[in-house]
Design a protein around this motif. Structure first.
Motif, PDB file in Angstrom:
ATOM      1  N   SER A   1      42.062  27.018  28.328  1.00 23.13           N
ATOM      2  CA  SER A   1      42.918  27.901  29.120  1.00 23.13           C
ATOM      3  C   SER A   1      42.451  27.846  30.562  1.00 23.13           C
ATOM      4  CB  SER A   1      42.855  29.352  28.608  1.00 23.13           C
ATOM      5  OG  SER A   1      43.331  29.460  27.286  1.00 23.13           O
ATOM      6  N   ARG A   2      43.363  28.225  31.469  1.00 23.10           N
ATOM      7  CA  ARG A   2      43.046  28.099  32.897  1.00 23.10           C
ATOM      8  C   ARG A   2      43.770  29.185  33.685  1.00 23.10           C
ATOM      9  NH1 ARG A   2      45.392  25.723  37.439  1.00 23.10           N
ATOM     10  NH2 ARG A   2      47.282  25.527  36.189  1.00 23.10           N
ATOM     11  N   TRP A   3      43.067  29.762  34.676  1.00 24.50           N
ATOM     12  CA  TRP A   3      43.666  30.716  35.601  1.00 24.50           C
ATOM     13  C   TRP A   3      43.250  30.300  37.011  1.00 24.50           C
ATOM     14  CZ3 TRP A   3      41.084  31.694  31.185  1.00 24.50           C
ATOM     15  CH2 TRP A   3      41.773  32.338  30.164  1.00 24.50           C
ATOM     16  N   GLY A   4      44.225  29.922  37.824  1.00 22.41           N
ATOM     17  CA  GLY A   4      43.800  29.509  39.148  1.00 22.41           C
ATOM     18  C   GLY A   4      44.804  28.611  39.806  1.00 22.41           C
ATOM     19  N   PRO A   5      44.526  28.192  41.035  1.00 19.41           N
ATOM     20  CA  PRO A   5      43.344  28.509  41.853  1.00 19.41           C
ATOM     21  C   PRO A   5      43.439  29.881  42.523  1.00 19.41           C
ATOM     22  CG  PRO A   5      44.835  27.093  43.053  1.00 19.41           C
ATOM     23  CD  PRO A   5      45.422  27.232  41.674  1.00 19.41           C
ATOM     24  N   TRP A   6      42.369  30.282  43.191  1.00 22.92           N
ATOM     25  CA  TRP A   6      42.348  31.534  43.946  1.00 22.92           C
ATOM     26  C   TRP A   6      43.333  31.426  45.111  1.00 22.92           C
ATOM     27  CZ3 TRP A   6      40.712  36.266  43.147  1.00 22.92           C
ATOM     28  CH2 TRP A   6      40.600  37.146  44.222  1.00 22.92           C
ATOM     29  N   ASN A   7      44.117  32.501  45.339  1.00 21.72           N
ATOM     30  CA  ASN A   7      45.135  32.447  46.401  1.00 21.72           C
ATOM     31  C   ASN A   7      44.925  33.496  47.488  1.00 21.72           C
ATOM     32  OD1 ASN A   7      45.907  34.863  45.270  1.00 21.72           O
ATOM     33  ND2 ASN A   7      47.875  34.147  44.526  1.00 21.72           N
ATOM     34  N   GLY A   8      43.727  34.063  47.533  1.00 25.11           N
ATOM     35  CA  GLY A   8      43.431  35.082  48.534  1.00 25.11           C
ATOM     36  C   GLY A   8      43.500  36.491  47.990  1.00 25.11           C
ATOM     37  N   HIS A   9      44.198  36.685  46.850  1.00 27.48           N
ATOM     38  CA  HIS A   9      44.330  38.007  46.238  1.00 27.48           C
ATOM     39  C   HIS A   9      43.963  37.990  44.761  1.00 27.48           C
ATOM     40  CE1 HIS A   9      46.462  39.323  49.859  1.00 27.48           C
ATOM     41  NE2 HIS A   9      47.191  38.230  49.767  1.00 27.48           N
ATOM     42  N   ARG A  10      44.194  36.887  44.120  1.00 25.91           N
ATOM     43  CA  ARG A  10      43.968  36.792  42.682  1.00 25.91           C
ATOM     44  C   ARG A  10      43.953  35.305  42.312  1.00 25.91           C
ATOM     45  NH1 ARG A  10      49.042  37.684  44.022  1.00 25.91           N
ATOM     46  NH2 ARG A  10      50.638  36.299  43.206  1.00 25.91           N
ATOM     47  N   PHE A  11      43.563  35.031  41.072  1.00 25.09           N
ATOM     48  CA  PHE A  11      43.685  33.675  40.567  1.00 25.09           C
ATOM     49  C   PHE A  11      45.140  33.461  40.163  1.00 25.09           C
ATOM     50  CE2 PHE A  11      39.165  34.420  40.124  1.00 25.09           C
ATOM     51  CZ  PHE A  11      38.641  33.221  40.582  1.00 25.09           C
ATOM     52  N   SER A  12      45.728  32.371  40.615  1.00 28.46           N
ATOM     53  CA  SER A  12      47.151  32.122  40.404  1.00 28.46           C
ATOM     54  C   SER A  12      47.496  32.168  38.917  1.00 28.46           C
ATOM     55  CB  SER A  12      47.538  30.757  40.977  1.00 28.46           C
ATOM     56  OG  SER A  12      48.912  30.524  40.825  1.00 28.46           O
ATOM     57  N   GLY A  13      48.468  33.010  38.587  1.00 30.87           N
ATOM     58  CA  GLY A  13      48.888  33.160  37.199  1.00 30.87           C
ATOM     59  C   GLY A  13      48.190  34.276  36.466  1.00 30.87           C
ATOM     60  N   ALA A  14      47.107  34.828  37.040  1.00 32.10           N
ATOM     61  CA  ALA A  14      46.388  35.933  36.406  1.00 32.10           C
ATOM     62  C   ALA A  14      46.832  37.238  37.043  1.00 32.10           C
ATOM     63  CB  ALA A  14      44.880  35.760  36.561  1.00 32.10           C
ATOM     64  N   TYR A  15      47.177  38.213  36.205  1.00 32.54           N
ATOM     65  CA  TYR A  15      47.666  39.493  36.717  1.00 32.54           C
ATOM     66  C   TYR A  15      47.049  40.620  35.911  1.00 32.54           C
ATOM     67  CZ  TYR A  15      50.825  43.323  37.876  1.00 32.54           C
ATOM     68  OH  TYR A  15      51.336  44.530  38.268  1.00 32.54           O
ATOM     69  N   PHE A  16      46.327  41.518  36.595  1.00 31.78           N
ATOM     70  CA  PHE A  16      45.724  42.664  35.948  1.00 31.78           C
ATOM     71  C   PHE A  16      46.549  43.904  36.271  1.00 31.78           C
ATOM     72  CE2 PHE A  16      42.259  39.726  36.977  1.00 31.78           C
ATOM     73  CZ  PHE A  16      41.755  39.498  35.710  1.00 31.78           C
ATOM     74  N   LYS A  17      47.222  44.461  35.287  1.00 29.24           N
ATOM     75  CA  LYS A  17      48.022  45.661  35.515  1.00 29.24           C
ATOM     76  C   LYS A  17      47.098  46.856  35.731  1.00 29.24           C
ATOM     77  CE  LYS A  17      51.926  44.152  32.692  1.00 29.24           C
ATOM     78  NZ  LYS A  17      52.785  44.464  31.524  1.00 29.24           N
TER      79      LYS A  17
END
Length: 658
Positions: free
Chosen positions: A51-67
């Motif tokens: 699995s993969r989350w990224g890359p970092w975009n300045g606010h979060r890892f692209s595709g990763a979202y913490f509600k």
């Protein structure tokens, strides 16, 4: 907990799984940040991406979202020449929290519950099929919670096989038009994407220069501008196939994808066509609204004969192009011995159901609309239109109908073993249904429901899935029946009704409370059905001496305590079975009955989970309506000043079906 790299020491901080639940030595899975140059989160199994989350975009890892409403922690990312790291800080110091990778590769945040003295999952990072690395192949985009899970990027198409709406990752998406590697190429912008893997950072280029330089490089397939190192926007490019892309409405980024000039012109033409179509629809709507406004001053009183003619006309329309026939009332009457009580095999909201036999020896099931039926002509027509076009081995087949005079009759193929509830809720009959056959029945039901949900343009939502609506043929193969409440909806839409109808114990929280229904409402009902088949107990009316939970709450309690197998029907424990199959069914059932519809898997993913032996990379979360209490108990609890959150429910204006 901190993950990352220290450039001075060359050290790396990772999170490693245990070998087994009781063996703390290093297991197969490692959760880490890939590198200082490529800061993205990875889950690897023996150095192979899972699995993969990224890359970092300045606010979060692209595709990763913490509600924010779902957690008691916040991610803190740090990037400098000396260190790249990610840590999770708790927002409430009184909460005890830990991050783990278990022995099957599931990444979870766990919170300690003082009352129950157990670790309870708060969030699972890899909770969806789309979190599996490269699940849709190169140039394919994975859509969570969607029947059509894999789709190609614009400018690409997939090889379709067996009329399936899903992309086969083995037959990757291919370009419609070849690139020419000159100024004839261009870029199409896609928003809300988890950015692809294998990216490269081109230093020293402004956002305005990034696309131009990418266009000059023949191997450059896409670009974007993001703050990957936390010190300003950088030009990020992809110099190979675009792999492991996902749609993420809340955690995605913009991606500029290289396509041929001819494809750009095709896309522009399609946009103009959609615009013209929208204008035409608006003009037509205005005309119809005006006509309706004029017509409201006129009243027409249609007699019963007129309504009969309308039903006959609609039935004829359904018949056109379908393998269905009209039966005369004389034929149906002869087949059922004049609707003899001896031929009656059931009854429901529609009316009585009779067993019959046609002159050619074919056995049939006859549903006759009762004059006292609450469903009436509207739902007769609905079931007729919904069922006529269905062709699947796990959906009951409509053979024809009869609409002579006042009669409203549907003729179906006959199911000699009646309905599933006659087996699983009967202590004697249950012994005739082995666990192996029960497991196959659940797979068949999942396939039938997936077929209903998988329409490319229009989907069918059943809205009354339950064990009594699962019929069994002579070989005990399951077929979904009773489409009186079913609805057609456009793809990826949610409908709202002011008349909530269904069966208590199977209706999803969002449907019961707000009237909102979607394919995820059926997924919830399927989850209840799975837990009922495994346990041999009904969700509605379930009682346990040790707690007030219903069947969903009881299953959830056993799951969090690591005692899932205790849910299994004791009758089934007397035979041989594979424990992992039972555990898999319970896990799938709990995933389907999660309180929030967005967390429930789509039915094609459910089919995949049930058919494959691979570990399911998702942990269920709290189910909906798992602590049902009477209104008297709730009032008593409030009177005592109980400040605990109560998952209670009182039902007042719902229309139940038997």
């Amino acid at each position: 907990m901190k993950l990352g790299w220290d450039s001075k020491s060359g050290g790396e901080r990772v999170l490693t799984s245990w070998r087994t639940p009781i063996d703390p030595s290093d297991g197969e899975f490692v959760f880490r940040i890939e590198s200082i140059e490529s800061p993205q989160l990875l889950l690897e199994k023996q150095k192979i991406r899972q699995s993969r989350w990224g890359p970092w975009n300045g606010h979060r890892f692209s595709g990763a979202y913490f509600k924010k409403s779902d957690h008691v922690f916040r991610p803190v990312y740090h990037s400098s020449p000396e260190e790249v790291s990610l840590k999770f800080e708790t927002t409430d110091e009184s909460v005890l929290l830990r991050l783990v990778v278990n022995q099957i590769g599931v990444i979870q945040f766990l919170k300690w519950e003082n009352g129950s003295q157990i670790w309870v999952p708060v969030m699972t990072l890899n909770q969806d099929i789309c979190d599996t690395y490269g699940s849709c192949g190169p140039y394919g985009v994975c859509y969570r919670n969607n029947a059509q899970r894999c789709r190609c990027l614009k400018g690409f198409s997939a090889n379709m096989s067996n009329d399936r709406p899903l992309i086969d990752p083995m037959n990757e998406c291919r370009r419609k038009l070849a690139l020419k590697c000159n100024n004839d190429d261009g870029f199409v912008k896609r928003r809300e994407l988890k950015l692809p893997d294998k990216f490269t950072v081109w230093q020293g280029l402004s956002p305005q220069q990034c696309g131009g330089y990418c266009l000059k490089e023949c191997s450059c397939m896409a670009y974007t501008n993001i703050d990957i190192y936390g010190n300003g926007s950088k030009c990020v490019v992809w110099l190979d196939k675009l792999l492991d892309i996902g749609y993420s409405a809340h955690g995605g980024d913009a991606l500029y994808i290289r396509v041929a000039r001819g494809e750009l012109e095709s896309i522009s033409s399609a946009k103009r066509h959609r615009l013209y179509t929208a204008i035409a629809i608006l003009l037509l709507s205005a005309f119809l609204w005006t006509a309706a406004l004029c017509a409201k001053y006129f009243t027409f009183d249609y007699e019963r004969t007129t309504k009969t003619a309308t039903v006959n006309r609609r039935s004829s329309q359904v018949q056109d192009g379908q393998d269905m026939q009209f039966f005369s009332i004389n034929t149906i009457s002869a087949a059922t011995n004049n609707f003899s009580q001896a031929k009656k095999i059931g009854a429901g909201g529609f009316g009585p159901v009779y067993q019959g036999e046609l002159p050619n020896g074919q056995r049939i099931a006859v549903k006759r609309l009762s004059e006292f039926s609450r469903q009436g002509d509207e739902e007769f027509q609905n079931e007729l239109s919904m069922t006529a076009g269905l062709q699947h081995r796990n959906l009951v087949k409509l053979l024809g109908c009869c609409t002579e005079g006042d009669e409203r009759i549907l003729v179906y193929e006959y199911m000699p073993n009646k309905s599933l509830d006659k087996f699983i809720f009967d202590r004697v009959a249950r012994r005739l249904l082995s666990w192996e056959k029960s497991f196959e029945i659940l797979k068949g039901i999942a396939k039938g429901l997936s077929h209903l949900h998988s329409g490319a343009e229009v989907r069918i939502i059943h809205r009354d899935l339950k064990v009594s609506n699962i019929l069994l043929d002579d070989e005990m193969n399951p077929k979904i029946s009773d489409f009186g409440l079913a609805r057609n909806v456009e793809a990826e839409t949610e409908e709202i009704t002011r008349r909530v109808t269904g069966t208590y114990g199977y209706m999803s929280p969002e449907y019961m409370m707000t009237g909102s229904y979607s394919t995820k409402s059926d997924v919830f009902s399927f989850g209840v059905l799975v837990l009922e088949v495994v346990s041999g107990r009904r969700n509605w009316g379930f009682r346990h001496p040790d707690h007030d939970f219903n069947l969903l709450g009881h299953a959830w309690k056993l799951w969090t305590q690591g005692k899932a197998l205790e849910l299994m029907d004791p009758v089934l424990l007397e035979e041989s079975f594979r424990e992992k199959d039972v555990t898999r069914c319970i896990q799938v059932g709990l995933l389907c009955v999660q309180c929030h519809s967005g967390g429930r898997p789509a039915m094609p993913d459910v089919v995949s989970m049930l058919q494959n032996d691979d570990a399911i990379p998702m942990e269920p979360r709290e189910p909906g309506f798992y602590g049902l209490k009477s209104s008297r108990e709730l009032k008593s609890s409030l009177a005592r000043g109980n400040q605990e959150t109560c998952n209670g429910l009182t039902i007042t204006t719902l229309t139940g079906r038997s």
